[in-house]
Motif scaffolding. Structure first.
Motif, short mmCIF file in Angstrom:
data_model
loop_
_atom_site.label_atom_id
_atom_site.label_comp_id
_atom_site.label_asym_id
_atom_site.label_seq_id
_atom_site.Cartn_x
_atom_site.Cartn_y
_atom_site.Cartn_z
N ARG A 1 1.48 -0.87 -0.19
CA ARG A 1 -0.63 -0.04 0.16
C ARG A 1 0.80 1.52 -0.08
O ARG A 1 2.23 0.94 0.48
N PRO A 2 0.47 2.23 -0.65
CA PRO A 2 1.65 3.81 -0.39
C PRO A 2 1.40 4.52 0.99
O PRO A 2 1.10 4.59 1.86
N ASP A 3 2.56 4.43 0.95
CA ASP A 3 3.05 4.82 2.55
C ASP A 3 3.02 6.73 2.18
O ASP A 3 3.81 7.01 3.49
N LYS A 4 3.22 7.36 1.21
CA LYS A 4 3.69 8.44 0.35
C LYS A 4 2.89 9.39 0.19
O LYS A 4 1.10 8.49 -0.63
N GLY A 5 2.93 10.78 0.07
CA GLY A 5 2.09 11.36 -0.39
C GLY A 5 0.69 11.62 0.59
O GLY A 5 0.78 11.30 1.81
N VAL A 6 -0.36 12.27 -0.10
CA VAL A 6 -1.74 13.16 1.38
C VAL A 6 -2.70 11.63 1.49
O VAL A 6 -3.07 12.06 2.66
N ARG A 7 -2.43 10.68 0.38
CA ARG A 7 -3.08 9.60 0.77
C ARG A 7 -2.52 9.00 1.84
O ARG A 7 -3.05 8.19 3.46
#
Length: 393
Positions: free
Chosen positions: A211-217
């Motif tokens: 899963r993404p761990d960077k950015g706004v989300r």
């Protein structure tokens, strides 16, 4: 449980030695006691005091290097010790923001070397003294860089103390009169390291799940569990403090309470007045005696105030010769830089109008190197245990 010995007779089973236990008869080396946490804080605050006495970027960079080297070789393998990187990033952010403000809002330092010119936004008459855009000079940027580097060095020194000194052991070393205040400060100082450790743990878990761990989300999905963990930790801490009788005080006579308050308040006023006298030219004659009298009164008040505390200390940290050496090394750096500022202020504060390159003064630089003494007189941190390398039975 019974077993037979070599002769075939039944006997008691011999207990198996625990994992990592040395054989019988082999002396077990006694681990060296860690340094007193107060010594680390005195050393770091003394380096921070030295950083406030100069704007020379070479000396400030040397102070940052000295504190960073000591942290690199003496930082323990604990979660709260990882907060040093966060303080370094905070110092870098302060440096960038200060330069950005100098470019956008201008600088009070006049200059003749124009680097570039930004479009200037006209402001009303009531905003005189403030400008947006305009001419950006090398002198203004140099002044902003020197000033921001001094603040960055101070933040990094505080981060070094936070990474080297255990907050819980520091709390045990405080006088009884400052126990409640010390608990509040220690809880505030340990919030950032625990927060950083939770963020790293959750980001690693999200990466393992793809899963993404960077950015706004990623920030939103990581921030909510971090806040939830902080709330649970605060509730658990409150329950533990209540179970251990935090806030309960012993009964002392009214005269002792009033004497304690008078000595503490008078001592603090004496410290403030003595410090003001030392910093001004007119108060040089009375500054030092008033400061010493205020310190003595404040210490006496803290001594009497400790009678209200009913807590006990389990294995208190001794203030040994190594603690004296570490504290003295930091105090020597601060004292020598203060002396250098009074004898040769030009070497510690390079001029920007006219703009001239900074030079490294020799004996102030040698004084800063005295701050490396803790890297040689303190014990090395214990190596982190790897469960995969544990011996198998």
């Amino acid at each position: 449980m019974r077993e037979t010995d070599r002769s075939g007779r039944p006997g008691l089973a011999r207990p198996r030695p625990e994992r990592g236990t040395p054989p019988a008869g082999v002396p077990v080396p006694r681990p060296r006691r860690a340094l007193h946490p107060g010594a680390w804080w005195l050393w770091a605050l003394a380096l921070g005091t030295a950083a406030t006495r100069t704007t020379n970027p070479l000396l400030l960079a040397l102070l940052i290097t000295v504190s960073g080297y000591v942290v690199a070789v003496r930082r323990p393998h604990t979660p709260w010790a990882r907060s040093y990187g966060a303080f370094v990033k905070l110092a870098a952010a302060v440096l960038v923001l200060r330069l950005a403000f100098a470019i956008v809002l201008g600088s009070p330092i006049p200059g003749t070397h124009t680097l570039f010119t930004l479009p200037e936004v006209p402001l009303p008459d009531w905003a005189q003294g403030i400008r947006l855009g305009g001419r950006v000079t090398a002198e203004g940027l140099a002044f902003a860089l020197y000033d921001a580097l001094r603040l960055a060095a101070l933040l990094i020194c505080v981060g070094a103390a936070n990474a080297l000194a255990s907050p819980s052991r520091l709390l045990k070393s405080l006088p009884g009169a400052l126990y409640e205040l010390g608990v509040a400060v220690v809880v505030a100082l340990t919030f950032a390291p625990h927060l950083i450790a939770d963020v790293r743990r959750l980001r690693a878990a999200r990466r393992l799940r793809g899963r993404p761990d960077k950015g706004v989300r990623g920030l939103v999905q990581v921030g909510l569990p971090v806040l939830e963990g902080a709330l649970e930790r605060s509730v658990s801490l409150a329950a533990a403090m209540d179970a251990r009788g935090y806030g309960r005080t012993a009964e002392v006579p009214t005269a002792v309470r009033r004497t304690t308050a008078a000595l503490t308040l008078g001592g603090l006023l004496g410290v403030c007045a003595g410090t003001y006298g030392l910093l001004t030219a007119a108060g040089g004659s009375y500054g030092l005696p008033v400061l010493l009298a205020g310190l003595a009164s404040a210490l006496a008040g803290l001594r009497l105030g400790g009678r209200r505390s009913v807590r006990t200390r389990y294995r208190p940290d001794p203030w040994d010769a190594r603690a004296w050496l570490v504290s003295a090394s930091g105090a020597a750096v601060a004292a020598l830089l203060i002396l250098a500022g009074s004898l040769d202020p030009g070497s510690l504060d390079p001029g920007v109008v006219p703009l001239e390159p900074p030079t490294l003064p020799l004996w102030p630089a040698a004084a800063v190197l005295l701050g490396l003494l803790p890297a040689f007189v303190t014990p090395a941190p214990e190596a982190a245990r790897d469960p995969r390398k544990e011996p198998t039975p």
